[in-house]
Design a protein around this motif. Structure first.
Motif, PDB file in Angstrom:
ATOM      1  N   UNK A  88     -13.571 121.434 -63.686  1.00 61.61           N
ATOM      2  CA  UNK A  88     -14.109 121.944 -62.431  1.00 61.61           C
ATOM      3  C   UNK A  88     -15.339 122.777 -62.736  1.00 61.61           C
ATOM      4  N   UNK A  89     -16.411 122.516 -62.004  1.00 61.66           N
ATOM      5  CA  UNK A  89     -17.681 123.174 -62.259  1.00 61.66           C
ATOM      6  C   UNK A  89     -18.231 123.746 -60.971  1.00 61.66           C
ATOM      7  N   UNK A  90     -18.625 125.003 -61.004  1.00 67.48           N
ATOM      8  CA  UNK A  90     -19.360 125.564 -59.880  1.00 67.48           C
ATOM      9  C   UNK A  90     -20.790 125.769 -60.332  1.00 67.48           C
ATOM     10  N   UNK A  91     -21.725 125.250 -59.570  1.00 67.40           N
ATOM     11  CA  UNK A  91     -23.126 125.328 -59.952  1.00 67.40           C
ATOM     12  C   UNK A  91     -23.802 126.491 -59.260  1.00 67.40           C
ATOM     13  N   UNK A  92     -24.455 127.317 -60.060  1.00 63.36           N
ATOM     14  CA  UNK A  92     -25.216 128.460 -59.559  1.00 63.36           C
ATOM     15  C   UNK A  92     -26.631 128.285 -60.068  1.00 63.36           C
ATOM     16  N   UNK A  93     -27.566 128.062 -59.173  1.00 58.83           N
ATOM     17  CA  UNK A  93     -28.923 127.708 -59.579  1.00 58.83           C
ATOM     18  C   UNK A  93     -29.723 128.952 -59.902  1.00 58.83           C
ATOM     19  N   UNK A  94     -30.311 128.952 -61.088  1.00 62.16           N
ATOM     20  CA  UNK A  94     -31.129 130.086 -61.505  1.00 62.16           C
ATOM     21  C   UNK A  94     -32.341 130.220 -60.608  1.00 62.16           C
ATOM     22  N   UNK A  95     -32.709 131.437 -60.317  1.00 57.62           N
ATOM     23  CA  UNK A  95     -33.894 131.687 -59.510  1.00 57.62           C
ATOM     24  C   UNK A  95     -33.600 131.958 -58.055  1.00 57.62           C
ATOM     25  N   UNK A  96     -32.340 131.803 -57.616  1.00 60.01           N
ATOM     26  CA  UNK A  96     -32.008 132.028 -56.210  1.00 60.01           C
ATOM     27  C   UNK A  96     -32.360 133.438 -55.754  1.00 60.01           C
ATOM     28  N   UNK A  97     -32.143 134.433 -56.615  1.00 63.19           N
ATOM     29  CA  UNK A  97     -32.336 135.830 -56.224  1.00 63.19           C
ATOM     30  C   UNK A  97     -33.580 136.463 -56.838  1.00 63.19           C
ATOM     31  N   UNK A  98     -34.453 135.655 -57.407  1.00 65.65           N
ATOM     32  CA  UNK A  98     -35.677 136.185 -57.993  1.00 65.65           C
ATOM     33  C   UNK A  98     -36.608 136.721 -56.904  1.00 65.65           C
TER      34      UNK A  98
END
Length: 267
Positions: A88-98
């Protein structure tokens, strides 16, 4: 530099006729195409798991400055995927909170970048690419736009699963970029590539659709008090940030197991 000035001469003439709005707020929808490759799992050699990540961000501009930041939404964009073997993988994309601040008068850019549990502050000069006007035009949110194209040579992180082990590696990347900017708002702001075109960027296609920005709202007013350089984080140079990121990615790769994993893609 002479070529760039000549290339944009037509656009600059248009600015004189449409130079009314010099401050405001733009809301963009960003779409990122993600792809996760699994090797050595199951009967097939490689399993590709494409996913689409969407979120909104805003750009505030005025006083020859701009600030890009995330738009808080009631329901966060989270994806849960599963692959063979119960992974099971949850994807959190880098740069969302930049957060990205630009001062077009001084040519300075300040970024607040989040990676892992830390925030970093990176100060640098605004980069410039070699743009070419194509002569193509369109209308976005009732604003007349011109098309400009360029290429950007960079590197990005590729994440793969090989024989049950997560691997991260840096690969060379040449991105074709298409921008739609409006001389009707003579501010060189946008969601990326700020300070490079003689008008507000309302549409952006990076790497043949891998990352796309589309303006969905333009307002004539903005909270200009918020348009200032971010300061929450460890101050580092761009090279120091890359070194720390590589170190952290190596730790993530070392600690990755076969159970539930958080995978951060992008950067």
């Amino acid at each position: 530099m002479k070529k760039i000035i000549l290339t944009f001469s037509t656009g600059l003439l248009i600015l004189a006729a449409h130079g009314q709005q010099t401050q405001g707020r733009v809301v963009y929808e960003r779409t990122i195409q993600l792809k996760m490759d699994f090797q050595g799992m199951g009967d097939e050699a490689t399993h590709a798991m494409p996913s689409t990540h969407k979120e909104k961000l805003e750009v505030l501009f005025g006083n020859n400055q701009s600030l890009r930041r995330a738009v808080e939404e009631e329901t966060p964009d989270e994806m849960a995927e599963s692959a063979g073997g119960g992974l099971h993988i949850r994807m959190d994309v880098a740069g969302d909170n930049d957060i990205i601040y630009n001062n077009f008068s001084t040519g300075q850019s300040v970024e607040q970048r989040e990676f892992g549990p830390k925030n970093y502050i990176i100060s640098d000069s605004i980069a410039h690419l070699h743009w070419k006007l194509t002569g193509e035009t369109t209308t976005i949110l009732n604003y007349p736009c011109q098309q400009a194209i360029t290429q950007r040579i960079s590197k990005h992180m590729m994440t793969s699963m090989e024989n049950g082990e997560m691997k991260n590696r840096e690969v060379a990347d040449t991105a074709n970029i298409i921008a739609w900017f409006t001389p009707a708002i003579p501010v060189p702001a946008g969601p990326e590539l700020q300070g490079q075109l003689p008008g507000l960027i309302l549409g952006l296609d990076i790497h043949d659709g891998r990352v796309m920005y589309k303006a969905v709202e333009v307002a004539p007013q903005a909270d200009l008090g918020a348009v200032k350089a971010p300061s929450r984080g460890k101050k580092v140079t761009a090279s120091e940030f890359e070194a720390e990121r590589e170190k952290m990615m190596a730790e993530m790769q070392k600690n990755a197991g076969k159970g539930r994993n958080m995978i951060r893609i992008g950067g």
